[in-house]
Design an enzyme around this catalytic site. Structure first.
Site, mmCIF file in Angstrom:
data_model
loop_
_atom_site.group_PDB
_atom_site.id
_atom_site.type_symbol
_atom_site.label_atom_id
_atom_site.label_comp_id
_atom_site.label_asym_id
_atom_site.label_seq_id
_atom_site.Cartn_x
_atom_site.Cartn_y
_atom_site.Cartn_z
ATOM 1 N N LYS A 27 -26.094 37.136 -50.949
ATOM 2 C CA LYS A 27 -26.058 38.486 -51.528
ATOM 3 C C LYS A 27 -24.672 39.060 -51.282
ATOM 4 O O LYS A 27 -24.217 39.153 -50.135
ATOM 5 C CB LYS A 27 -27.125 39.380 -50.877
ATOM 6 N N ASP A 31 -23.143 49.233 -51.358
ATOM 7 C CA ASP A 31 -24.506 49.619 -51.720
ATOM 8 C C ASP A 31 -24.699 51.106 -51.446
ATOM 9 O O ASP A 31 -25.002 51.506 -50.327
ATOM 10 C CB ASP A 31 -25.515 48.778 -50.924
ATOM 11 N N LYS A 59 -28.617 56.587 -51.166
ATOM 12 C CA LYS A 59 -28.817 56.570 -49.714
ATOM 13 C C LYS A 59 -28.331 57.887 -49.117
ATOM 14 O O LYS A 59 -27.457 58.530 -49.692
ATOM 15 C CB LYS A 59 -27.984 55.435 -49.094
ATOM 16 N N ASP A 106 -22.530 45.085 -47.134
ATOM 17 C CA ASP A 106 -23.682 44.547 -47.863
ATOM 18 C C ASP A 106 -23.317 43.275 -48.640
ATOM 19 O O ASP A 106 -24.157 42.659 -49.275
ATOM 20 C CB ASP A 106 -24.242 45.627 -48.802
ATOM 21 N N ASP A 120 -32.412 51.208 -54.800
ATOM 22 C CA ASP A 120 -31.810 50.766 -53.542
ATOM 23 C C ASP A 120 -32.364 49.404 -53.096
ATOM 24 O O ASP A 120 -31.825 48.781 -52.186
ATOM 25 C CB ASP A 120 -32.047 51.819 -52.456
ATOM 26 N N GLU A 159 -31.887 46.586 -54.373
ATOM 27 C CA GLU A 159 -31.083 45.903 -55.391
ATOM 28 C C GLU A 159 -30.803 44.452 -55.038
ATOM 29 O O GLU A 159 -30.646 43.620 -55.928
ATOM 30 C CB GLU A 159 -29.750 46.661 -55.600
ATOM 31 N N ARG A 203 -32.585 42.071 -53.866
ATOM 32 C CA ARG A 203 -33.587 41.102 -54.326
ATOM 33 C C ARG A 203 -33.440 40.811 -55.822
ATOM 34 O O ARG A 203 -33.797 39.732 -56.275
ATOM 35 C CB ARG A 203 -34.986 41.618 -53.962
#
Ligand code: BES
Ligand code: MN
Ligand code: ZN
Length: 495
Positions: A254, A259, A266, A277, A336, A338, A340
């Site tokens: 990933k 993010d 967030k 991230d 959020d 994201e 996956r």
């Protein structure tokens, strides 16, 4: 930091510092140093040095050709790779802060009969890692030059020291990218880095930009990057792919360069840390670097799904239904969640493209893993117990701790959607790490062995510790390399 080998007797090797590990109050002295025991014990008592993990103390000495001995505590329990790696990094960090530039490490851990291959890789790499601080963000940065660690011992260890040098150097080079913030490390910057890396070692590199991702139906990746001004990139690094006698191993990372949460924004506090991230991708990048330079004779593919998650006008909205690479539809109930979406596309692409022996993905996927395990270990989940066990072993050997969580059917049921095939958010709101993995599992063909590492709690340090400077840890790089090496030595097994 340069690693050396000296065949001279230890008392004749000149250096600023000799590093001695201690198990609690017991200094681990090789035979030729055993006469120092009473002296060291006396000093430890005077300094109230208990040999706790990360504890270090310097002692001046006149007998050897070094100016000081540094005692590095490993705690009172039986030594493990994890504690030794950290103790050595701590020793080097402390030594450098005290003005030392040259170090000596013993060629084994006295009273432990570890495989030299394990010890040298671990300790050499740890010495290099302990010398690292991210300074590229400062306009005037002073890197310390002329650092040197010498192992005493015989010539047969030369190759092991070379391997440690390769690993340590690859980690430092990757850390300079991993520590860059979102404005400086965009998906394109990372793609450029990957291309240059591929040119410098014998990897081949393929990049897909936005147009190609659209043409090929990467709906998950595109949904994440929709609200960002920066273009997403799918980066593929191939090692030894011409070796057709074996099916390849695939490592997926990933790589969310920032993010923000997207429309499901967030909170502001600590949002800056979401520059990390991309850590899964950075671990894969470092692993591919080490695997190719060490010329492991096995086909390995690294895939980085790189995108930025921002709340722009074109951003994906909560409730949007998207079409994924494998044809499934997903209702995005929280923008959020994201990671996956990116991983699901990358995993189904890898399975379709490469007929892999196994896929392992690495991701800062859920805050929930920090609730479960804190910062002490990463979670591992997977559909094949022998793969999971091989990775647990690799984690143990490389000082990167993993702990298995289950993939019960209940978690998959929790990811069902009213309006699409799947939802990216669990209905129950519980078991965040396992439900995220259950979502990914929906994109893995049943016959493909797959494991998922959630590194959200272990990917970076928010402030400096005894063993490393603040910033990226590159957790995953060491264990993936270890695992691939073991697979290379065991044809067809997941090792
Ligand atoms: N990148 C985060 C996970 C994360 C959180 C990593 C904290 C490191 C530290 C991920 O994209 C995320 O936001 N996950 C959500 C999922 C939720 C919306 C289902 C989370 O964990 O809160
Ligand atoms: Mn997120
Ligand atoms: Zn994320």
């Amino acid at each position: 930091m340069k690693l050396n080998l000296s065949k001279k007797p230890i008392h004749t090797v000149a250096a600023d510092l000799l590093i001695i590990l201690t198990q609690g109050e017991n200094p681990l002295l090789s035979e030729e140093l055993s006469h120092l025991r009473p002296l060291l014990k006396k000093y430890m008592k005077k300094k109230a040095f208990a040999g706790k993990r990360g504890e270090t103390t310097l002692m001046q000495i006149e007998e050897l050709n070094v100016s000081s001995i540094l005692l590095a505590g490993c705690g009172t329990k039986k030594l493990e790779p994890f504690t030794v790696e950290r103790a050595i990094s701590s020793a080097i960090r402390f030594g450098i802060s005290e003005g030392c530039r040259s170090f000596i490490l013993l060629d084994h851990i006295p009273s432990y009969d570890w495989d030299p291959s394990l010890y040298h890789t671990l300790s050499g790499r740890a010495a290099i890692w302990g010398s690292y601080t991210f300074t590229a963000g400062k306009s005037t940065c002073s890197t310390i030059k002329g650092l040197k660690t010498t192992f005493t011992g015989d010539r047969s260890h030369r190759a092991l020291i070379n391997r440690a040098q390769i690993q340590g150097d690859a980690l430092l080079k990757t850390a300079n990218l991993a520590n860059l913030p979102g404005n400086l490390a965009t998906p394109k910057t990372i793609a450029t880095y990957a291309k240059e890396l591929a040119d410098s070692c014998s990897l081949s590199c393929k990049i897909m930009g936005e147009n190609q991702l659209r043409k090929n139906g990467f709906g998950g990746v595109l949904a994440v990057s929709a609200g960002s001004e920066t273009e997403p990139q799918l980066i593929q690094l191939e090692h030894n792919i011409k070796n057709r006698s074996q099916r390849p191993l695939v490592l997926v990372g990933k790589t969310v360069t920032f993010d923000s949460g997207g429309i499901s924004l967030k909170p502001g506090k600590n949002m800056d840390w979401m520059r990390y991230d991309k850590s899964g991708g950075m671990a894969v990048l470092a692993a591919m670097h080490m695997i190719s330079e060490w010329e492991l004779n096995i086909p390995v593919i690294g895939i980085l799904g790189a995108a930025e998650n921002m709340p722009g006008g074109a951003a994906t909205r909560p409730g949007d239904i998207i079409h994924m690479y494998n044809g499934k539809t997903v209702e995005v109930l929280n923008t959020d969640a994201e990671g996956r979406l990116i991983l699901a596309d990358a995993i189904s692409y890898a399975a379709a493209q490469y007929n892999p022996r196994a896929i392992v993905d690495v991701a800062t996927l859920t805050g929930a893993v920090i609730v479960a395990l804190g910062h002490a270990a990463s979670a591992i989940l997977g559909n094949d117990q022998s793969l999971v066990e091989a990775l647990l072993t690799a984690g143990h050997k490389s000082g990167e701790r993993l702990w298995q969580l289950p993939l019960f059917d209940e978690y998959a049921e929790d990811m069902q959607s009213q309006f699409a095939d799947l939802s990216n958010l669990s209905k129950s709101g519980s078991a965040g790490t396992a439900t995220a993995a259950a979502f990914l599992n929906e994109f893995v063909p049943k016959q493909t062995a797959w494991a998922h590492l959630d590194i959200a709690g272990t990917a970076w340090e928010m402030s400096s510790t005894s063993h490393q400077a603040a910033g990226a840890t590159l957790f995953g790089a060491r264990l993936l390399t270890q695992w691939v090496e073991t697979c290379a030595n065991n044809d067809n097994a997941l090792a």
